[in-house]
Design an enzyme around this catalytic site. Structure first.
Site, PDB file in Angstrom:
ATOM      1  N   ASN A 133       0.802  -1.224   0.000  1.00  0.00           N
ATOM      2  CA  ASN A 133       0.000   0.000   0.000  1.00  0.00           C
ATOM      3  C   ASN A 133       0.837   1.276   0.000  1.00  0.00           C
ATOM      4  O   ASN A 133       0.338   2.330  -0.361  1.00  0.00           O
ATOM      5  CB  ASN A 133      -0.959  -0.009   1.196  1.00  0.00           C
ATOM      6  CG  ASN A 133      -0.276  -0.343   2.502  1.00  0.00           C
ATOM      7  OD1 ASN A 133       0.387  -1.379   2.617  1.00  0.00           O
ATOM      8  ND2 ASN A 133      -0.426   0.507   3.488  1.00  0.00           N
ATOM      9  N   GLN A 181      -4.974  -3.944  -1.658  1.00  0.00           N
ATOM     10  CA  GLN A 181      -4.562  -2.983  -2.688  1.00  0.00           C
ATOM     11  C   GLN A 181      -4.713  -3.548  -4.101  1.00  0.00           C
ATOM     12  O   GLN A 181      -4.703  -2.799  -5.077  1.00  0.00           O
ATOM     13  CB  GLN A 181      -3.102  -2.546  -2.481  1.00  0.00           C
ATOM     14  CG  GLN A 181      -2.894  -1.654  -1.272  1.00  0.00           C
ATOM     15  CD  GLN A 181      -3.523  -0.270  -1.424  1.00  0.00           C
ATOM     16  OE1 GLN A 181      -3.594   0.282  -2.521  1.00  0.00           O
ATOM     17  NE2 GLN A 181      -3.987   0.288  -0.329  1.00  0.00           N
ATOM     18  N   HIS A 188     -13.679  -0.246   0.247  1.00  0.00           N
ATOM     19  CA  HIS A 188     -13.434   1.195   0.051  1.00  0.00           C
ATOM     20  C   HIS A 188     -12.155   1.486  -0.737  1.00  0.00           C
ATOM     21  O   HIS A 188     -11.864   2.635  -1.050  1.00  0.00           O
ATOM     22  CB  HIS A 188     -13.459   1.946   1.382  1.00  0.00           C
ATOM     23  CG  HIS A 188     -12.263   1.790   2.270  1.00  0.00           C
ATOM     24  ND1 HIS A 188     -11.245   2.709   2.299  1.00  0.00           N
ATOM     25  CD2 HIS A 188     -11.933   0.835   3.159  1.00  0.00           C
ATOM     26  CE1 HIS A 188     -10.338   2.329   3.201  1.00  0.00           C
ATOM     27  NE2 HIS A 188     -10.735   1.192   3.730  1.00  0.00           N
ATOM     28  N   THR A 193     -25.573  -9.243  11.900  1.00  0.00           N
ATOM     29  CA  THR A 193     -26.493  -8.971  10.796  1.00  0.00           C
ATOM     30  C   THR A 193     -25.728  -8.336   9.645  1.00  0.00           C
ATOM     31  O   THR A 193     -24.957  -7.394   9.847  1.00  0.00           O
ATOM     32  CB  THR A 193     -27.636  -8.047  11.266  1.00  0.00           C
ATOM     33  OG1 THR A 193     -28.290  -8.681  12.358  1.00  0.00           O
ATOM     34  CG2 THR A 193     -28.636  -7.785  10.148  1.00  0.00           C
ATOM     35  N   CYS A 245      -3.184   5.098   7.673  1.00  0.00           N
ATOM     36  CA  CYS A 245      -3.485   4.579   9.008  1.00  0.00           C
ATOM     37  C   CYS A 245      -2.469   5.044  10.031  1.00  0.00           C
ATOM     38  O   CYS A 245      -2.746   5.123  11.211  1.00  0.00           O
ATOM     39  CB  CYS A 245      -3.521   3.055   8.974  1.00  0.00           C
ATOM     40  SG  CYS A 245      -4.368   2.435   7.526  1.00  0.00           S
TER      41      CYS A 245
HETATM   42  C1  LIG Z   1      -6.475  -0.279   3.567  1.00  0.00           C
HETATM   43  C2  LIG Z   1      -5.708  -1.541   3.811  1.00  0.00           C
HETATM   44  C3  LIG Z   1      -6.078  -2.441   4.831  1.00  0.00           C
HETATM   45  C4  LIG Z   1      -7.183  -2.143   5.798  1.00  0.00           C
HETATM   46  O1  LIG Z   1      -8.447  -2.169   5.223  1.00  0.00           O
HETATM   47  P1  LIG Z   1      -9.661  -1.465   6.016  1.00  0.00           P
HETATM   48  O2  LIG Z   1     -10.868  -1.842   5.253  1.00  0.00           O
HETATM   49  O3  LIG Z   1      -9.382  -0.005   5.981  1.00  0.00           O
HETATM   50  O4  LIG Z   1      -9.638  -2.023   7.401  1.00  0.00           O
HETATM   51  C5  LIG Z   1      -5.364  -3.614   4.962  1.00  0.00           C
HETATM   52  N1  LIG Z   1      -4.341  -3.899   4.136  1.00  0.00           N
HETATM   53  C6  LIG Z   1      -3.954  -3.075   3.150  1.00  0.00           C
HETATM   54  C7  LIG Z   1      -2.833  -3.470   2.262  1.00  0.00           C
HETATM   55  C8  LIG Z   1      -4.613  -1.868   2.961  1.00  0.00           C
HETATM   56  O5  LIG Z   1      -4.218  -1.047   1.977  1.00  0.00           O
END
Ligand SMILES: *Cc1c(COP(=O)(O)O)cnc(C)c1O
Length: 381
Positions: A148, A176, A198, A234, A322
């Site tokens: 990422n 990713q 997302h 749920t 993050c």
């Molecule tokens: C964004 C990401 C995550 C975390 O995903 P979330 O849905 O935000 O918890 C985990 N691994 C990688 C490589 C990411 O880019």
């Protein structure tokens, strides 16, 4: 505002919003209820399950389990696999997302043993490097599909083959990669695979874990019998529907979009290298995601650069969203061999579906201005 932080999250596509609206307004039944409204919610979820399964080459829709996010999928895959494993050892890498790294640290505290493979200088994990860490008691290999922070794509098919030959389970954090690279869990011998909606233009707060048919892992949570009794709670019907829509759209457009986004990223790199002196690429020039690039600008600290970029209307990032705000240098860049100072002079730009070539040209102008200005006032550069 130019949004070049698609590796952190993406804008929800209009088609995706369209697909989830009826679920929020009309089809609000509990998918476990037996009356008509419940049954139709259930069938919408099953359609999304098929869409996700086919997008990653899964043989059966029932191999897909919906979760709340990529982080949950990673936690579940690793904790759940090790809980039922005979061996007490697993292999991962130094460049994983914290969702994997901190899960592994927790396992170490509980008496498991974890080997962290060091990447090459480009951030890449090869099967050869993983092979060196295999022991008698290795039960799991967890190596991310694509990184990422720097966009480097790992040797996934070869690692899958290696794991299969040794009878070791193979998990990959493909958050990713999903929707951006062709994934084939069958051809690549993947047993467990995490995705997050997302990162491919669906809403936040929904993900999935692929669990190969016949592979057993322990549950993370206790509760209802949803998701074939493996993941209680749920279902987030609207977001699950959105994820299915977004992923099948991404897969159907992947060829053209990969070409278009790569061309934008190449243009960006070409101009940056031609017009800003003293700049370095962190990552792999060959094995990489289409839209992600990480540059190092000596003399221009990433905090100052990002702040100025934001003021000029360009959203970029210092590495992973993050850990933004944390003053620590990126663990990924450090593992690749950069010094702490080099890591703190690096930024990530990640282009995606919504971006245009005009934005790339504007971004280059902004970046040029910002980097040269910060360098000009630096007492040490
Ligand atoms: C964004 C990401 C995550 C975390 O995903 P979330 O849905 O935000 O918890 C985990 N691994 C990688 C490589 C990411 O880019």
């Amino acid at each position: 505002m130019i949004y070049f932080d698609n590796a952190a999250t993406t804008k929800v596509r209009p088609e995706v919003i369209e697909s989830m609206l009826p679920v929020l307004s009309e089809e609000y039944g509990n998918p476990s209820s037996l009356y008509a409204m419940g049954r139709s919610a259930h069938s919408l979820i099953e359609k999304a399950r098929k869409q996700v399964a086919s997008a990653i080459g899964a043989k059966l829709p029932r191999e897909i389990f919906f979760t709340s996010c990529g982080t949950e999928s990673d936690n579940w895959a690793i904790t759940g696999a090790m809980a039922l494993a005979k061996g007490k050892h697993m292999i991962t890498s130094m460049v994983e997302h914290h969702a994997v790294l901190y899960t592994c640290e927790r396992l170490e505290e509980q008496g498991f043993s974890v080997s962290y493979v060091k990447p090459d200088k480009t951030g890449r994990i090869t099967a050869e490097a993983v092979a060196k860490e295999i022991r008698e008691d290795t039960a799991l290999i967890s190596i991310m599909y694509a990184n990422n922070e720097v966009g480097t794509v790992n040797e996934i098919a070869a690692i899958g083959k290696l794991a299969r030959e040794h009878g070791i389970l193979f998990h990959t954090d493909a958050v990713q990669a999903a929707g951006h690279l062709p994934i084939d869990v069958e051809a690549e011998n993947i047993d467990l695979l995490s995705i997050s909606a997302h990162k491919f233009h669906a809403p936040k707060g929904v993900g999935a874990l692929y669990i190969r048919d016949g592979v057993n892992i322990a549950k993370l949570m206790r509760g209802g019998a949803q998701e074939r009794n493996q993941r209680p709670g749920t279902e987030n019907t609207a977001s699950i529907v959105a994820m299915g829509t977004a992923l099948s759209l991404a897969v159907s457009e992947m060829q053209e979009e990969t070409a278009r986004i790569s061309a934008m990223r190449e243009h960006l790199e070409k101009r940056i290298f031609a017009e800003i002196p003293d700049v370095y690429l962190n990552g792999n020039r060959e094995h990489r995601l289409p839209g992600t690039v990480n540059f190092r600008f000596p003399g221009a600290g990433s905090d100052a650069v990002l702040l100025s970029l934001d003021m000029e209307g360009l959203a970029a990032s210092g590495g992973s969203a993050c850990s933004a705000g944390a003053a620590e240098a990126s663990h990924v860049l450090l593992a690749m061999g950069l010094s702490e100072s080099e890591a703190k002079h690096s930024i990530r730009l990640s282009l995606g579906h919504m971006n245009t070539m005009e934005e790339v040209d504007q971004a280059v102008e902004i970046l040029k201005r910002v980097v040269l200005r910060i360098r000009s006032i630096s007492p040490v550069y």
